[in-house]
Write an enzyme that holds these catalytic residues in place. Structure first.
Site, mmCIF file in Angstrom:
data_model
loop_
_atom_site.group_PDB
_atom_site.id
_atom_site.type_symbol
_atom_site.label_atom_id
_atom_site.label_comp_id
_atom_site.label_asym_id
_atom_site.label_seq_id
_atom_site.Cartn_x
_atom_site.Cartn_y
_atom_site.Cartn_z
ATOM 1 C CG HIS A 1 -1.770 1.235 1.341
ATOM 2 N ND1 HIS A 1 -1.847 2.031 2.468
ATOM 3 C CD2 HIS A 1 -2.630 1.793 0.438
ATOM 4 C CE1 HIS A 1 -2.708 3.022 2.262
ATOM 5 N NE2 HIS A 1 -3.196 2.904 1.045
ATOM 6 C CB SER A 2 0.485 4.224 0.311
ATOM 7 O OG SER A 2 0.584 5.603 0.185
ATOM 8 C CD GLN A 3 6.897 4.081 3.046
ATOM 9 O OE1 GLN A 3 6.009 3.577 3.753
ATOM 10 N NE2 GLN A 3 8.184 3.777 3.181
#
Ligand SMILES: *[C@@H]1O[C@H](CO)[C@@H](O)[C@H](O)[C@H]1NC(C)=O
Ligand SMILES: *[C@@H]1O[C@H](CO)[C@@H](O)[C@H](O)[C@H]1NC(C)=O
Ligand SMILES: *[C@@H]1O[C@H](CO)[C@@H](O)[C@H](O)[C@H]1NC(C)=O
Length: 363
Positions: free
Chosen positions: A200-202
């Site tokens: 997820h994301s970073q």
């Protein structure tokens, strides 16, 4: 104030299923001793939690990698107390590994020799993620409906979510985060064998660099709104240069090979208030290892990242990576933000992901 009674009420409002019985153990992986004047200190080790359902019915485990400000708790249960994505996959018969990225949460950060850290305020979390519809800082924010409660300070579900946020290596320390994530993640795969990464994301770039280092141990990658777009950092608007290797701040394998990030030529595809989109200019290089691994990217309708993800997909496909891009709004799943796996319909989205994962297993 934390209010368990109201939380119970919320859990009752959102129809819930029971939690899945499983065993649980943890291990730290990838640490090394750093010598200081006053002795040696362990650094860079990654906390890994292993959850195993009573009946394992899938050959490959999942490795869940959270994003900025988060820890592995993201996947355990939702802030309103329902079973989270880890449990969803346990119920389907998958073994699950959950990490706290190095220098985050239960993976220790040392103030003497580790990079700088930053935290996200409650207001920023509400504006970007849990209540964007109240602030309307980006166009699709108004479609956001799936967060439980009003998504701001004082609401018990928001408070439970925000209380789980921790400080992370800051935007000057992305090389350190990805280098240490790659090291510990590679050793994890050496230990547990071929796996499916869910990021997820970073955590997205962490997944790319682990897969680049251990391509034969990564069967597939599910990237939930991974950091992007290529070469640019964005918040509500483009902020400045980032990810000089396109997807990452540390080198990936390209074909033909590169000697530095400057070998990647950039071509501006579009530039508007939401995102600056670059792809490669000729000679276009292929992502030499990632192109061997199937990728699913998932983007929600009302997320702050919704305008950015198509550009990341474009860059990956141009570089030879096979990406299936699921835009949730297009498949009838409406109103989610960046933390879709905690929102009201979290199981519905997990089911879309699981269906794709099960198909990869069979190939
Ligand atoms: C959200 O709910 C909390 C708790 O009821 C309340 O204190 C707060 O004022 C609400 N915020 C908004 C923006 O409605
Ligand atoms: C990153 O470094 C620059 C230059 O030293 C500094 O101005 C900036 O505040 C730093 N960013 C963070 C998040 O610490
Ligand atoms: C994109 O547009 C902004 C605003 O007009 C401008 O400041 C920026 O330099 C542009 N970026 C590129 C890469 O052309």
């Amino acid at each position: 104030m934390f209010c368990p009674l109201t939380l119970l009420l919320y859990a009752a409002v959102v129809a819930s299923r029971p939690f899945t019985i499983h065993t649980r153990e943890y291990v730290y992986i990838g640490g090394q001793y750093i010598k200081q004047a006053d002795g040696a200190f362990s650094d860079s080790q990654m906390y890994v939690e292993h959850l195993r359902p009573v009946r394992v019915s899938h050959p490959l485990p999942l490795v869940l990698i959270h994003g900025q400000g988060q820890t592995g708790t993201n996947w355990l249960n939702t802030p309103d107390g329902r079973p989270g994505w880890a449990d969803f996959f346990l119920a389907k018969g998958y073994e699950v590994y959950i990490v706290d990225q190095p220098e985050r949460g239960r993976s220790p950060w040392n103030p003497v020799f580790d990079g700088g850290i930053q935290a996200v305020s409650a207001l920023l979390a509400a504006q970007r993620h849990t209540a964007p519809e109240l602030f309307n800082l980006y166009p699709q924010a108004r479609f956001h409906t799936q967060w439980i409660g009003n998504g701001t300070q004082g609401d018990p579900v928001f408070d439970a979510f925000y209380a789980s946020q921790v400080q992370s290596l800051d935007s000057n320390s992305t090389v350190e985060a990805q280098t240490k994530g790659r090291h510990a993640g590679s050793l994890l795969l050496d230990t547990i064998g071929k796996s499916i990464l869910v990021t997820h994301s970073q955590g997205g770039p962490i997944g790319w660099v682990i897969a680049d280092a251990r391509p034969s141990l990564v069967k597939a990658i599910v990237a939930i709104e991974p950091s992007g777009p290529p070469f640019v950092s964005t918040d509500i608007q483009p902020v400045g240069p980032a990810r000089p290797f396109g997807l990452t701040d540390i080198p990936l394998e390209f074909d033909p090979p590169i000697t530095s990030a400057a070998d990647l030529r950039q071509r501006l595809v579009s530039n508007d208030s939401a995102t600056t989109c670059f792809e490669q200019a000729a000679p276009v290089r292929q992502l030499a290892t990632l192109r061997r691994i199937p990728v699913m990217m998932v983007t929600s309708e009302a997320s702050i990242r919704a305008a950015v993800d198509p550009c990341t997909v474009r860059f990956m496909r141009q570089a030879g990576v096979s990406v299936q891009h699921i835009v949730l709004g297009d498949v009838g799943i409406r109103g989610n933000g960046h933390f879709m796996f905690m929102e009201r319909n979290s199981d519905e989205i997990a089911a879309v992901v699981e269906e794709w994962i099960a198909r990869q297993e069979r190939c």
